[in-house]
Design an enzyme around this catalytic site. Sequence first.
Site, PDB file in Angstrom:
ATOM      1  N   ALA A 115       5.977  -8.577   1.371  1.00 21.67           N
ATOM      2  CA  ALA A 115       6.766  -9.737   2.059  1.00 21.67           C
ATOM      3  C   ALA A 115       5.549 -10.693   2.338  1.00 21.67           C
ATOM      4  CB  ALA A 115       7.472  -9.491   2.968  1.00 21.67           C
ATOM      5  N   THR A 126       0.957  -1.173   0.099  1.00 24.76           N
ATOM      6  CA  THR A 126      -0.104   0.015   0.003  1.00 24.76           C
ATOM      7  C   THR A 126       0.695   1.413   0.092  1.00 24.76           C
ATOM      8  OG1 THR A 126      -1.854  -1.032   1.030  1.00 24.76           O
ATOM      9  CG2 THR A 126      -1.824   1.279   1.113  1.00 24.76           C
ATOM     10  N   CYS A 138      -8.788  -6.963   1.732  1.00 25.88           N
ATOM     11  CA  CYS A 138      -8.708  -5.461   2.140  1.00 25.88           C
ATOM     12  C   CYS A 138      -9.959  -4.854   1.902  1.00 25.88           C
ATOM     13  CB  CYS A 138      -7.663  -4.781   1.265  1.00 25.88           C
ATOM     14  SG  CYS A 138      -6.044  -5.397   1.590  1.00 25.88           S
TER      15      CYS A 138
END
Length: 415
Positions: A213, A83, A337
């Site tokens: 990650a 983000t 999300c």
Amino acid sequence: MTTEATTKVGVREVYLDYNATTPVDPEVREAMLPFLSEEFGNPSSVHPPGRRARKAVEAAREQVARLLNAADLSEIIFTSGATEANNTALLGATLLAGHRSGHIITTQIEHPCVLGICRFLEERGFRVTYLPVDRQCRVDPERVLDALTDDTLIASIMLANNETGTLQPVAEIARAVKAKRPNILVHTDAVQAIAKVPVDVQALGVDLLALSAHKFYGPKGIGALYIRKGVKIAPLLRGGHQEQGMRAGTENVTGIVGLGKAAEIALRDFELVTQHLWRLRRRFLRLLDELPMTRLNGHRELTLPSTANICLLGADALAVQANLGQRGVCVSVGSACSSGSLKPSHVLRAMGLSEMAAFCSVRFSWGKFTTEEEIDYAVEQTKEVVSLLREITLPEEIGVCDENCPCFFEGAGLA
């Protein structure tokens, strides 16, 4: 190690929501542990603990650069996640770079963080073109070229869709854009693609690329932005000199080490892991194809090997998710999300699915720790749950498909 576990009530647990997040690889965890204890130095300090921390950060930068085939280590900027990386790329190329207007090209199927940035820029005077996709969730490169204007600043096209797994022709788009307008920046959100398909920034030809990650067995809270050498964008966070002035703030050494190790493992084990993922996909689709009234949302071949978005006609996806959860099978009804939203998936609607079909669609995503036995169990439970829901659900509770819904085209099977 597998993702299978047992819940507190003794129900077998099978995790099939790898697109939301992945477990941390044991090798990654081991690499991080010293930096949570004795190796606590600040990498900006010049004393020995600081120099050891700096060495660890730069080693991780090299690992990420190698994974992406970046030409120079300076092209890798560590961030708190994708983000932030996407915000830095898009805002840094537009508003923060001093532009007060201009044109941005993106697609209707981007991750909410990219769409949110675009809406933010629209509110401040920028124009945004949201390109449509076809029934298989693919954007047409010709539409990107047609959308270019004299004031286009950047084109942002995701590499792999997080809900359907469909791959976008980013390399073709980048070549075409650069051939026509070399000064226009090309950005891609590659979060879902890393460690699942080859991601080579030289082959892609992009200027900016974001990754995170925790989508490939690293820790949460750490990501990176690739910025091609020579590309100038403004920083999002200002203050210190860290990350070549592109990302102020003391580096998250523990997270960066974890990201680097995850990148190393992804490159090392790529062939082995992707072969496993494709085997699981073929098995999943073959077994679930025995359930009638099901359809694969997205492209059958140009896709991630780890994702299947399935329209289970006549069964409400939220009810499927809840019932599978009670049986220990963890799945998603879209992007993690945006899962708090009761609106139908913007991705599936952009593909032409009716509201009913979108509300009946479930995302299954697996990873390198998933076993064939877990796939078998998940499919068995899905068949039982969907069959039960179809028996007890009234048609008016679900609705009907629009006559142009993809459910009525290109066949309805999975395998």
